[in-house]
Design a protein around this motif. Structure first.
Motif, short mmCIF file in Angstrom:
data_model
loop_
_atom_site.label_atom_id
_atom_site.label_comp_id
_atom_site.label_asym_id
_atom_site.label_seq_id
_atom_site.Cartn_x
_atom_site.Cartn_y
_atom_site.Cartn_z
N TYR A 1 11.30 -3.25 10.04
CA TYR A 1 10.33 -4.33 10.22
C TYR A 1 9.06 -3.84 10.90
CZ TYR A 1 12.47 -8.47 8.30
OH TYR A 1 12.94 -9.42 7.42
N MET A 2 9.10 -2.62 11.45
CA MET A 2 7.89 -2.08 12.05
C MET A 2 6.78 -1.88 11.01
SD MET A 2 8.84 1.95 12.76
CE MET A 2 10.44 1.74 13.52
N VAL A 3 7.16 -1.68 9.73
CA VAL A 3 6.14 -1.49 8.70
C VAL A 3 6.03 -2.68 7.74
CG1 VAL A 3 6.09 1.03 8.72
CG2 VAL A 3 7.78 -0.14 7.31
N VAL A 4 6.84 -3.69 7.95
CA VAL A 4 6.82 -4.85 7.04
C VAL A 4 5.43 -5.52 6.96
CG1 VAL A 4 7.65 -7.25 6.85
CG2 VAL A 4 9.27 -5.35 6.88
N PRO A 5 4.68 -5.63 8.06
CA PRO A 5 3.36 -6.27 7.92
C PRO A 5 2.44 -5.53 6.94
CG PRO A 5 3.99 -6.18 10.22
CD PRO A 5 5.01 -5.37 9.47
N ILE A 6 2.45 -4.19 6.96
CA ILE A 6 1.54 -3.53 6.00
C ILE A 6 2.17 -3.40 4.62
CG2 ILE A 6 -0.12 -2.33 7.45
CD1 ILE A 6 1.54 0.14 7.28
N THR A 7 3.48 -3.23 4.55
CA THR A 7 4.06 -3.15 3.21
C THR A 7 4.02 -4.52 2.53
OG1 THR A 7 6.25 -3.46 4.16
CG2 THR A 7 5.59 -1.20 3.69
N GLY A 8 4.29 -5.56 3.31
CA GLY A 8 4.33 -6.91 2.74
C GLY A 8 3.01 -7.34 2.13
N PHE A 9 1.92 -6.92 2.74
CA PHE A 9 0.61 -7.33 2.23
C PHE A 9 -0.15 -6.19 1.55
CE2 PHE A 9 1.25 -10.27 5.89
CZ PHE A 9 1.39 -11.42 5.13
N GLY A 10 0.15 -4.95 1.94
CA GLY A 10 -0.68 -3.82 1.49
C GLY A 10 -0.29 -3.23 0.15
N ILE A 11 0.95 -3.41 -0.28
CA ILE A 11 1.35 -2.77 -1.53
C ILE A 11 1.02 -3.65 -2.73
CG2 ILE A 11 3.35 -2.00 -2.87
CD1 ILE A 11 4.53 -0.80 -0.36
N LEU A 12 1.35 -4.91 -2.65
CA LEU A 12 1.16 -5.78 -3.82
C LEU A 12 0.13 -6.89 -3.59
CD1 LEU A 12 4.69 -6.52 -5.34
CD2 LEU A 12 2.72 -5.60 -6.54
N SER B 1 1.59 -8.00 12.42
CA SER B 1 1.99 -6.80 13.14
C SER B 1 2.28 -7.13 14.60
CB SER B 1 0.88 -5.75 13.12
OG SER B 1 0.52 -5.47 11.81
N ILE B 2 1.36 -7.87 15.18
CA ILE B 2 1.53 -8.22 16.60
C ILE B 2 2.71 -9.19 16.75
CG2 ILE B 2 0.40 -9.38 18.55
CD1 ILE B 2 -2.26 -8.22 17.35
N TYR B 3 2.79 -10.12 15.85
CA TYR B 3 3.84 -11.13 15.93
C TYR B 3 5.24 -10.49 15.87
CZ TYR B 3 6.29 -15.50 14.91
OH TYR B 3 7.14 -16.57 14.96
N ASN B 4 5.44 -9.61 14.88
CA ASN B 4 6.76 -8.98 14.71
C ASN B 4 7.16 -8.18 15.95
OD1 ASN B 4 7.30 -9.98 12.25
ND2 ASN B 4 7.21 -8.06 11.14
N CYS B 5 6.15 -7.56 16.55
CA CYS B 5 6.41 -6.76 17.76
C CYS B 5 7.03 -7.63 18.87
CB CYS B 5 5.06 -6.23 18.24
SG CYS B 5 5.11 -4.54 18.68
N PHE B 6 6.60 -8.89 18.90
CA PHE B 6 7.07 -9.78 19.97
C PHE B 6 8.29 -10.61 19.56
CE2 PHE B 6 2.86 -8.86 21.54
CZ PHE B 6 3.07 -8.75 22.91
N ILE B 7 8.81 -10.37 18.38
CA ILE B 7 9.98 -11.13 17.96
C ILE B 7 11.23 -10.25 17.92
CG2 ILE B 7 11.05 -12.35 16.01
CD1 ILE B 7 9.10 -14.15 17.32
N TYR B 8 11.18 -9.17 17.19
CA TYR B 8 12.42 -8.45 16.89
C TYR B 8 12.95 -7.65 18.08
CZ TYR B 8 12.11 -10.11 12.20
OH TYR B 8 12.07 -10.95 11.13
#
Lengths: 131, 621
Positions: free
Chosen positions: B100-111, B380-387
């Protein structure tokens, strides 16, 4: 006949996707290999063996007790960094923070703003408004 | 030894039963009312433009906050299943969720950018719409619809149980948790034994059952163990299922919770459609953020720090709690996350988030590329404070509740109730924290309701049955579809589904194997053909389903496959891990090979369509 050019959104999207893919590959390689090399018990029979756990008095009075675990290489003290087991800190927590910083950089400097265009319904409405 | 005592005392294990107060219920009620109000606002906002585009795509007007905090994030699994895994297996779950550390950029950056652009050019409102128009193939659209309905329905049904549990635990009064636990005791009453006698059970069996009459058992495992001691193997084979059903308790609070949860979420989603799902999701995501941070502070304060919590937890369990491959409560040497699965899950979470139909449709709805860019910052910031905080909270939870056993998926609600004890307005704070998991679950269900309903109405009814259906008819069908889906989910949860997190993993794997490669081909490959994408979608889905079927029905021996290793989550809903890897690795590989090979050996797509989608278009004057 003029040369047909690729869609600029396609060009920038593909470039950005490759950067992201590389980031994912690096993160996975680092996290999985670091954690595996530094945080895994090689003998599965030790996983649930409470006898292999020892808690010793802290070096300083009032300190936190020391945790000693035998995970197949003799009893060793478990190291902590900021409260995390050290292998989790270096293998997951720190890379997570670095990836967050990179994501901010990526959004700010690598992703290019483009015009996404209009869908047929919106385009028709716009055309009707002009007419 | 004194250190041992020190650690245990400092951590302060909770022996009494935590319970919600009236404030807890009030906080949840406020939360529910706010969600309903947002649904009404969304209903007004979507009223301009066509019903279908407004109800199912929010008129393509999503901003950064709405996109970032709703497209790729939490579900009931985040606050129930995932914490349960941390509680059970320990720190290794940080690596399990680490991708999940890379989910913010993969989720929006690939497709993200291409999907948003292509869906506009194609006029697509749903994911099946997108595939159908991109390749000019109704068959592809239909296959996508069927797969989406299948995976989303499974995922959604699992969420209802989580919602009902949160409602149940927040019931006010000292009897609340006592009710949920004591009423959920397994008891074989005399009248049931009499019923067995009348049905013609062997008198010897009846005599044996009389020895269990009115005894209380904490859970089904305890009851079955005792049953195994009393009855013979033949008697067990003949009657076990019936006897266990007769002894299973009726949990009234669970059903009340299920009812309130269903009415709320179906109600506001019906009112505002896609926008209601997104806006309430945003509101709930913000609540989750504050809920998790508050719980983190309280949990660390309660146990005396993270390091001490780890020390105490390892004392109670074993070395596996602090080292990979993870603690095994059964003690048989099961490896929760061996190297092969660590690699698999780094693939799974990233690519399942990227190819989730509910997430993709939100990207299609975003208003600009600036929104995608800003969404990356926010998420990115949000995930850092959740998981990472959730992991810390659950490690602390292990020290406060050493013996949750089968109730480990209640760790977050219990932590919320216990850590707020002694604070001013404690039950209200507990309610605010409980709103986080409740919100995550409602948000997931509402977004799936929209996707499933759009699949039924737009992709099947309008496309295949009545292309000229009036807007009023489509509206009626959309609302009816949501009610029916909600009722089906309730019916499926009357006997609560087990394995919440396993169901989440199954659906995530299935959607990734089905949609990732086709979506990438659609976005970036000119040569991708209809047959190639059909093959990629169909074989990816089949691979995942086949490996899950082999695992669930224990078919490995019959098929002479290599012996199944004792790895992964200990649940009967688990796949066959071929060579130790999760089905996602095999599903994606086969999908990729099939898509590329079949595309190359079949005729290329229409050059005019490809030029429209891949070449720069002349500016309109």
């Amino acid at each position: 006949m003029p040369k047909i050019q690729e869609d600029p959104v396609l060009i920038s999207a593909r470039r950005e996707a490759l950067v992201v893919f590389a980031c994912w590959a690096i993160a996975m390689t680092w996290s999985v290999s670091y954690c595996y090399l530094n945080g895994y018990i090689t003998d599965p029979s030790l996983i649930s063996n409470k006898q292999k756990v020892e808690v010793r008095q802290p070096a300083q009075p009032g300190g936190i007790p020391e945790l000693w675990v035998d995970h197949g290489k003799g009893s060793q003290r478990v190291e902590f960094v900021l409260g995390f087991p050290s292998w989790i800190f270096w293998g997951v927590a720190l890379p997570w923070w670095i990836c967050t910083a990179f994501s901010l950089f990526f959004g700010a400097f690598i992703v290019r703003d483009e015009d996404l265009g209009l869908d047929p319904e919106a385009a028709a409405a716009l055309e009707a408004a002009h007419v | 030894m004194s250190s041992l005592l020190f650690a245990a005392a400092a951590a302060g294990a909770v022996t009494s039963k935590p319970h919600g107060g009236i404030g807890t219920l009030v906080a949840l009620a406020v939360f529910i009312l706010a969600s309903g109000w947002i649904g009404i606002l969304a209903n007004r906002a979507m009223s301009h433009g066509s019903f279908m585009k407004g109800f199912f795509l929010g008129n393509r007007g999503l901003g950064a906050w709405a996109l970032a905090l709703t497209a790729t994030v939490q579900s009931g699994g985040t606050f129930m299943g995932f914490p349960s895994l941390v509680y059970t297996h320990g720190w290794i779950v940080a690596l399990w969720i680490g991708s999940y550390m890379v989910v913010p950029i993969t989720g929006f950056g690939i497709l993200g950018k291409r999907l948003a652009q292509l869906s506009r050019r194609l006029g697509a409102i749903t994911i099946p719409d997108f595939f159908r128009e991109r390749f000019g193939s109704p068959a592809l659209g239909l296959l996508a619809s069927i797969c989406i309905l299948f995976y989303m329905s499974i995922m959604m049904v699992a969420q209802f149980k989580a919602g009902a549990i949160v409602m149940k635990l927040s019931w006010p009064g000292t009897e609340s948790l006592a009710m949920s636990e004591e009423f959920s005791n397994f008891v074989l009453p005399g009248k049931q034994i009499e019923r067995f006698r009348q049905k013609g059970f062997d008198p010897k069996t009846i005599d044996k059952l009389e020895t269990l009459k009115d005894q209380k058992f904490q859970d089904v495992a305890e009851f079955e163990t005792k049953l195994g001691e009393v009855l013979s193997i033949d008697e067990l084979k003949a009657h076990k299922s019936e006897i266990v059903t007769a002894a299973t308790p009726i949990d009234i609070l669970y059903f009340v919770g299920l009812g309130i949860f269903t009415l709320t979420v179906v109600g506001y989603t019906m009112a505002g459609g896609f926008l209601a799902a997104v806006w309430t999701d945003l509101f709930q995501s913000i609540m989750m953020f504050f809920g998790v941070i508050l719980l983190l502070v309280l949990a660390l304060w309660r146990v005396g720090g993270l390091e001490l919590a780890s020390v105490t937890a390892v004392q109670q369990t074993g070395p596996g709690f602090i080292y990979g491959p993870g603690y095994d409560p059964s003690g048989v040497g099961r490896q929760f996350l061996p190297l092969s699965l660590a690699i698999s899950f780094f693939v799974l979470w990233v690519y399942s988030g990227l190819s989730s139909p509910a997430g993709m449709v939100r990207i299609m709805a975003c208003d600009s590329t600036q929104t995608i860019r800003r969404s990356i910052y926010l998420l990115s910031i949000y995930n850092c404070f959740i998981y990472i905080p959730l992991i810390v909270i659950c490690v602390c939870g292990r020290t406060l509740f050493p013996n949750l056993g089968a109730h480990s998926d209640e760790i977050i609600p219990r932590m919320a109730l216990v850590t707020t004890e002694g604070l001013p307005l404690s039950s209200f704070w507990a309610g605010l924290i409980l709103a986080a998991p409740f919100g995550a679950i409602m948000a997931t269900v509402s977004s799936y309701l929209v996707v499933i309903s759009s699949g039924l109405v737009r992709d099947i009814y309008q496309r295949f049955l009545d292309p000229n259906a009036s807007e009023a008819r489509l509206k009626f069908l959309s609302h009816t579809g949501m009610i029916v889906v909600g009722l089906v989910a309730v019916a499926a949860n009357i006997q609560p589904v087990k394995y919440l997190q396993a169901l989440v993993v199954f659906s995530s794997t299935g959607t990734a194997c089905t949609f990732l490669i086709p979506a990438l081909m659609a976005a970036y490959w000119r040569r991708a053909s209809v047959a190639g994408v059909l093959a990629a979608m169909f074989l990816g889905a089949c691979t995942a389903l086949t490996l899950y079927s082999i695992g669930i029905f224990n078919l490995a021996d019959r098929l002479r496959l290599p012996e199944q290793l004792p790895i992964g989550q200990d649940t009967s809903l688990r796949p066959y891990y071929l060579f130790g890897y999760d089905p996602i690795i095999w599903g994606l590989s086969i999908s990729l090979v099939a898509g590329v090979v079949v595309s190359l050996v079949t005729p290329p797509p229409d050059p005019k369509l490809i030029s429209k989608l891949f070449d720069a278009q002349p500016a309109k004057v």
